[in-house]
Structures are given as C-alpha cells and as structure tokens.
Design a protein around this motif. Sequence first.
Motif, PDB file in Angstrom:
ATOM      1  N   PHE A  44       0.717  -1.171  -0.012  1.00 13.57           N
ATOM      2  CA  PHE A  44      -0.012   0.073  -0.052  1.00 13.57           C
ATOM      3  C   PHE A  44       1.041   1.177  -0.065  1.00 13.57           C
ATOM      4  CE2 PHE A  44      -3.005  -2.993   2.155  1.00 13.57           C
ATOM      5  CZ  PHE A  44      -4.079  -2.825   1.336  1.00 13.57           C
ATOM      6  N   ARG A  45       0.352   2.060  -0.865  1.00 11.80           N
ATOM      7  CA  ARG A  45       1.310   3.363  -0.805  1.00 11.80           C
ATOM      8  C   ARG A  45       0.276   4.495  -1.084  1.00 11.80           C
ATOM      9  NH1 ARG A  45       5.315   0.698  -3.973  1.00 11.80           N
ATOM     10  NH2 ARG A  45       7.312   0.576  -2.586  1.00 11.80           N
ATOM     11  N   THR A  60       5.087   5.019   1.296  1.00 11.43           N
ATOM     12  CA  THR A  60       5.085   3.692   1.622  1.00 11.43           C
ATOM     13  C   THR A  60       4.364   3.503   2.799  1.00 11.43           C
ATOM     14  OG1 THR A  60       7.024   3.007   0.534  1.00 11.43           O
ATOM     15  CG2 THR A  60       5.867   1.298   2.053  1.00 11.43           C
ATOM     16  N   LEU A  61       3.130   2.973   2.925  1.00 13.62           N
ATOM     17  CA  LEU A  61       2.201   2.737   4.177  1.00 13.62           C
ATOM     18  C   LEU A  61       2.433   1.345   4.821  1.00 13.62           C
ATOM     19  CD1 LEU A  61      -0.982   4.191   2.918  1.00 13.62           C
ATOM     20  CD2 LEU A  61       0.755   5.329   4.116  1.00 13.62           C
ATOM     21  N   GLY A  62       2.546   0.348   4.152  1.00 17.44           N
ATOM     22  CA  GLY A  62       2.744  -1.020   4.435  1.00 17.44           C
ATOM     23  C   GLY A  62       2.311  -2.310   3.584  1.00 17.44           C
ATOM     24  N   GLU A  70      -8.758  -1.231   5.545  1.00 19.19           N
ATOM     25  CA  GLU A  70      -9.234  -0.159   6.551  1.00 19.19           C
ATOM     26  C   GLU A  70      -8.157   0.406   7.011  1.00 19.19           C
ATOM     27  OE1 GLU A  70     -12.267   1.078   6.648  1.00 19.19           O
ATOM     28  OE2 GLU A  70     -12.465  -0.403   4.970  1.00 19.19           O
ATOM     29  N   GLN A  71      -7.011  -0.315   7.581  1.00 16.12           N
ATOM     30  CA  GLN A  71      -6.079   0.356   8.328  1.00 16.12           C
ATOM     31  C   GLN A  71      -5.145   1.115   7.149  1.00 16.12           C
ATOM     32  OE1 GLN A  71      -3.998  -3.147   9.693  1.00 16.12           O
ATOM     33  NE2 GLN A  71      -4.473  -2.673  11.917  1.00 16.12           N
ATOM     34  N   SER A  75      -4.717   5.234   7.378  1.00 14.88           N
ATOM     35  CA  SER A  75      -3.350   5.820   7.171  1.00 14.88           C
ATOM     36  C   SER A  75      -3.056   6.715   5.924  1.00 14.88           C
ATOM     37  CB  SER A  75      -2.141   4.579   7.086  1.00 14.88           C
ATOM     38  OG  SER A  75      -1.111   5.053   6.890  1.00 14.88           O
ATOM     39  N   ALA A  76      -3.696   6.288   4.885  1.00 13.19           N
ATOM     40  CA  ALA A  76      -3.533   7.125   3.632  1.00 13.19           C
ATOM     41  C   ALA A  76      -4.444   8.485   3.849  1.00 13.19           C
ATOM     42  CB  ALA A  76      -4.626   6.240   2.486  1.00 13.19           C
ATOM     43  N   ARG A  77      -5.515   8.497   4.577  1.00 16.25           N
ATOM     44  CA  ARG A  77      -6.310   9.781   4.851  1.00 16.25           C
ATOM     45  C   ARG A  77      -5.281  10.649   5.946  1.00 16.25           C
ATOM     46  NH1 ARG A  77     -10.432   5.923   6.157  1.00 16.25           N
ATOM     47  NH2 ARG A  77     -11.964   6.068   4.369  1.00 16.25           N
ATOM     48  N   ASP A  78      -4.844   9.945   6.887  1.00  9.94           N
ATOM     49  CA  ASP A  78      -3.773  10.912   7.542  1.00  9.94           C
ATOM     50  C   ASP A  78      -2.414  11.432   7.057  1.00  9.94           C
ATOM     51  OD1 ASP A  78      -5.264  10.119   9.786  1.00  9.94           O
ATOM     52  OD2 ASP A  78      -3.884   8.536  10.420  1.00  9.94           O
TER      53      ASP A  78
END
Length: 439
Positions: A44-45, A60-62, A70-71, A75-78
């Motif tokens: 996810f990015r 990069t998020l994870g 959902e996580q 994280s993307a919204r933040d």
Amino acid sequence: MPEKFKFTKKVLQELTPQEKRKRYYDLDVAGLVCDVTPAGKKVFRVYKRLKHQSSPLSVTLGSFPELTIEQARQSARDTLNKIVNKQNPNIETRKQQEKLVTMKEVFLHYKVNKSLSVNTLRGYNQVMDCYLEDYREEPLIYFDENTVKKVHASITKRSKAQADLTMRFIRALFNFAKFEYRDENGVSHFEENPVHILSHLRAWHHVGRKQTYLNGQQIGAFLDAVDDVRNEGIATSMLFPISVCDYIETALFTGLRKTELVQLKWEQVNLDERSFWVEKTKNGDPLKLPISPHLQSIFERRKEYQTESPYVFNAVNNVGRIVEPKKVLHKVSERGEVVFSMHDLRRTFTTVAERIQTGTYTLKRLLNHKTGRNDVTAGYTVLTPEELREPAKRIENKILELAGRRQKADEVKSGLVDIASLSKEEKLALAQLLLSQVH
C-alpha cells in the motif's frame, strides 16, 4: 482487472503478479494505491502530486495483508492530510529513522569518518563485542543517563579501567552523532550526551597509568634472556624468534611504540647516514631518529636475515612481518624471570633518559610526544637526527651500563676503552683523567 476499483480483501488476494510492477488505484480513497511486484508482494502506498512539484510523492504505508485495507485507508487519509498542509511524510519518516539510528550504525559511520589507529579500533571493537552486546542493535538515543549509570556500574565489577573505556567510547559516539544527525533546520537529534552524568556524580574511576618498568638488574636479565632465545633461533634456523628478539631489544633502546616498530620498512632505514624514520605514528607526526652504535648492530643483524619482505622485523606469514609475538615474549620473560610488557620497555627507556637528565624537549622528540599548543618555545625547537644523536647515544650507553654490559666513566682506569662509544661527559672525564696523569 481494471487499474481502478474499490479495494476489497477478496479482490486484492486474487491479484496476480506481472512481469513488471503493476499499480492499482482505490476508488474509495483517492491517492491510495496498491503496487504488486513481480515477486508477488503487495504494497500500500499514497501516490499524490504535491502543489508546485513536478514529480508525484510516493509514501509507503505497509504491505497487504499485514496491513488491512481499512488500516491502509485510515493511514492514507492521515498522510494526505499532512500533504494538504504542505508536510512531506517521507521527510518526517526519515527524521524518525535518523533519531532511531542504532549504536552499531553510528559506530560504522564513526569508523568511516574517523582516522583510528589499529589499537584504538581494536579496543572499540572489543568494547562493542564484550560490554555492549545487548545495546548495539538498539537506537543510540535509547542509551540514556540511567543506562549509562547501569552499564558503568556493571562493568566496574569486572574492571574499572574497562568501565571507563566503555563510557569514553559511548561519549565519543554521542559527540560524533551530535553533528552528523540533524533535522532540516540544523537541530541535532543528539543534543545531550548522557555520559556527562558520570562527571556530575564523580563516578569516573580515573585508573592511573601503569608505572611498571625494568630496573637495572632486570635490564641485564632481560637482555641475557633475549640473547639466549635469539641464539636458540639462530641455532635452529628459526626466523621468527630471531626477528622478535631483535624487535623487543630495539624497543628497549628506542622507546618506540610496538606498532611503530613492527611496521618499520627497510626503505625507512639509512644505515650509511645512521638514521631511520617512522611514518605512521600515534600522533600523526613523522619521526626521524638517529641510529646509535648498539642499535646499528641490531639493524645490521636484521640485514643478515632480510627476506623478500619489505619489513625490518620480518616474518613468514601473510603480511610479511611480526603480528603476534606473545609466545616469544613469554619465553623471554620465563627465561629471564622478568615480567614485562612492550610498553614497559618504553617506560624503561624514558626512565633511564630522565635519570641522566635528558632535556624535556629532546625526550619528547625521541618519544614523539606532542607539546601543548601554548608552549611557544616548543614551536622554535627543531631537533633533527643530528641534534638527537648525542642524547640518544647517552641513553643507549646508560642502558648498557645498567645491564652490566659497559664500563662506567669512573672505571676507565681499569682497561682500554672504546673512545667512540663514550658520551660527551665521559670523554671529558677521560680527558681530565689523562691530563691529571700528565701533570
């Protein structure tokens, strides 16, 4: 499969890898993407173009499924909210990573940027391996004042000297990190050095320097043992003990450090001019010294055992020189019943030089000790090998005298004397004696 769709667990699980990385876009959160690598990894990015920036920002998020959809969306919204507020999440991540740089990583960076001697590096590696094994993989910033007190107290139970050495090492790492790890505003991530707590608590042990050296009787026993072990080597054609014996005898008559001697090459020795020079010294300053008569005899013997190795104290190994002489040193120690270290020989040289009142600047030059920056006189004192020849010879003569291998100046009446081997003072004494006989 279309490139844009609403991410669901079932659909993401069914995505198959392609020959090249494939990017898919979530319709629920604009800017959230999932990259599928040829190896099948799904990452996810956030992929978003910043205002006034030519290239999109990729954060990069994870990885899926470790990070749920959902996580990832939260994280993307933040992350997108930070981007809207002109913050670069990658910079924030990098700052956090720099703050959490491990002790091991700082040490590796320190070694690359600092010119450390072989002995210093060996000592620091030993500290890391023996005393800081539980901390080297941890962020350096976690090594706080409480940890300093705890580790220092723990090592003290084994060795006060090693406890202080370990803390000096940690202090050096923090001092280095203070200027190497900073944010974009130049503010250091390591402003405070936790080792300072030891000074506040007066907890440093300040272990004194060793004061061991060879006295007059021990010098004689030492040289006799050196001769015995060397002669055994000559009788059995063993190069190594001959080389080591010449090496430790040279250390006694020059006061040089062990690394300065073992690395000495023939290209640094001029037997015709009776001088030699040391390029790699502890303080970084090259050192040129005279070759006194006894020292000359040692170098001439080394010439007899010269091989293809460029080193004066050669050996048959991968580097062509003495590396670890402990066995021969132990044999000399047992044979002469004299316990000594290589640094004891340096202290013996210094002690003898002081006994015959060698000048301070002369002795410092012979030992290659730096003088203080505020010492103006030292800056005007230039001591070449010729200026050092007479005092070096006097020290050599005194060592031989203490060992019982040379007549004292007041014993010249008893037999013939090699005038060339006498010091200036002894020549004057002899002249006065001869004059008194004339009158």
